[in-house]
Enzyme design. Structure first.
Site, mmCIF file in Angstrom:
data_model
loop_
_atom_site.group_PDB
_atom_site.id
_atom_site.type_symbol
_atom_site.label_atom_id
_atom_site.label_comp_id
_atom_site.label_asym_id
_atom_site.label_seq_id
_atom_site.Cartn_x
_atom_site.Cartn_y
_atom_site.Cartn_z
ATOM 1 C CE LYS A 1 85.557 47.290 49.303
ATOM 2 N NZ LYS A 1 84.511 46.513 50.023
ATOM 3 C CG ASN B 1 86.032 47.729 44.339
ATOM 4 O OD1 ASN B 1 85.979 46.916 43.411
ATOM 5 N ND2 ASN B 1 85.251 47.626 45.397
ATOM 6 C CG HIS C 1 84.387 38.774 48.735
ATOM 7 N ND1 HIS C 1 83.435 38.917 47.753
ATOM 8 C CD2 HIS C 1 84.717 40.010 49.141
ATOM 9 C CE1 HIS C 1 83.214 40.231 47.565
ATOM 10 N NE2 HIS C 1 83.965 40.898 48.402
#
Length: 438
Positions: free
Chosen positions: A112, A135, A180
């Site tokens: 990303k 981010n 995660h």
């Protein structure tokens, strides 16, 4: 009264915005000395601030909470807020209320940041006042500009978790792989978090190569090799090269690019599809892709020293990302030395170990998980060392030409503050101290 939870980079950016716009707010952080404390003090945004253990009194008079993405929903302050029906939003949602230009959102387990940067550079090359943020590094609230013509925003799953309302022109999920899982109760919850981006998009861009995404409905599609008629952009492998196509017409081949690996072709297809949907000039996008040097710490070429090529892939903090890096370099090098390890996440590393055993000539392990990893790796040569300096020295002694790759597959927090510091440390020992090391 707004309540900002967390005084990191995100929290400080929100405080700056609220202070500038004379909106009353309170800041709270469970840490006694949060990372942005000194800067916040200098900028005089701490008139109402509380540090240390969460307290229910923090919610007095609060009508909305802007929460930093690093704060888990399991935190007591989040639970109390839910009980009192105090709305909790992300900085992304706040940003969306004030952004006047179109927003393109990019999320995914891997790739990303590269897609965000590449698309932003394509837009800038096409003469657009494009702002790259989110981010990827620069907080969105520090990025608001009346002159902006386009916002290219990287979105993490954590940011999406706390977003309830957002208007995106278009958006993409680059891919979804287990990550995660130390924060999510299940892989399914993580998938749902990523998929939420499409509910905010006017036009959904779909990666047909990802099994978790290929059955979704959307407006624009791309694929590598497994091409169908829906694809705006695609790529086919021809020998050792990839040919990138638009509606069947050749645009460029992979040997024209500075970045390497199949995954970077997939990243390019995502950027081209998003940019084309926005209306960027195709010829300009192609040239920007050819000029693109990639991102720091993401399979970044560092240097060639004594016939050894060094690559810094410190951003690879999960197994899938490191697998991608190994496969990319294995296509180019017969002798590959891997530096790996760190603080492992709760994920399945079996495919990672299998690939190492098949394709890596030697492995140098560092960090908290090095002992456990060494038991799973049967590569011809495995070494465990205590520091990055020793890791670089050992990897170099084993390389004999070929390439040395830092691709940890783990978080950095056992030895470093973040993956950036880990990557910079690696590069420093490769570039500045190589004479004393080798």
């Amino acid at each position: 009264m707004k309540l900002i939870l967390g005084l990191g980079i995100t929290g400080l950016s929100v405080a700056r915005f609220l202070f500038k716009n004379e909106i009353s707010f309170r800041i709270a952080d469970s840490r006694q000395e949060p990372p942005m404390l000194d800067i916040a003090e200098k900028e005089s945004v701490l008139s109402d601030s509380h540090f240390g253990e969460w307290s229910k009194s923090l919610l007095e008079g609060v009508t909305e909470i802007i929460i930093s993405p690093g704060i888990s929903e399991a935190e007591s302050i989040v639970d109390w807020s839910r009980q009192q029906s105090v709305p909790i939003i992300s900085d992304i949602e706040l940003f969306g209320r004030y952004a006047k230009a179109p927003i393109i959102g990019i999320t995914g387990s891997n790739g990303k940041s590269t897609v965000t940067q590449l698309l932003g550079e394509m837009a800038i090359a096409d003469g657009k006042n494009a702002v790259i943020c989110g981010n990827i590094g620069k907080p969105v609230m520090d990025s608001l500009s009346d002159e902006a013509e386009l916002y290219v925003v990287e979105l993490s799953s954590y940011q999406l978790d706390y977003t309830n309302k957002l208007s995106l022109l278009t958006g993409v999920i680059t891919n979804i792989t287990p990550d995660h899982l130390d924060r999510y109760s299940s892989f399914g919850d993580y998938i749902s978090s990523k998929l939420s981006i499409y509910s905010y998009c006017k036009f959904q861009v779909i990666n047909l190569n990802d099994d978790l995404l290929s059955d979704l409905s959307g407006h624009n599609f791309y694929a590598l090799e497994s091409v169908d008629d829906r694809c705006d952009f695609s790529a086919n492998r021809i020998g050792d090269l990839y040919e990138v196509l638009h509606k069947g017409k050749s645009l460029l081949t992979s040997n024209e690019l500075k970045v390497v690996g199949r995954h970077n072709i997939e990243n390019l297809l995502a950027a081209l599809t998003l940019g084309h949907r926005f209306g960027l000039t195709l010829k300009v996008m192609v040239q920007a892709a050819i000029d693109f040097k990639g991102l720091e710490h993401r399979l970044e070429f560092v240097s060639t020293i004594n016939d050894i090529d060094y690559y810094n892939d410190s951003k690879s903090t999960n197994a899938i990302s490191s697998i991608t890096a190994i496969n990319a370099l294995f296509e180019k090098y017969n002798n590959l030395i891997l530096i790996s390890g760190g603080k492992s996440k709760k994920e399945d590393y079996s495919e990672f170990f299998k690939l190492i055993n098949e394709k890596v000539n030697a492995v140098v392990l560092i960090g908290e998980c090095s002992s456990d990893f060494s038991k799973q790796i049967t590569a011809p040569h495995v070494e465990v060392v205590e520091s990055m300096k020793k890791a670089v020295s050992m990897a170099t002694s084993l390389a004999e030409g070929g390439a040395v790759l830092l691709s940890p597959g783990c978080a950095s927090f056992d030895m470093f503050n973040n993956f950036n510091e880990r990557g910079e440390t690696f590069k420093r020992f490769v570039l500045k101290e190589n004479k004393s090391l080798f």
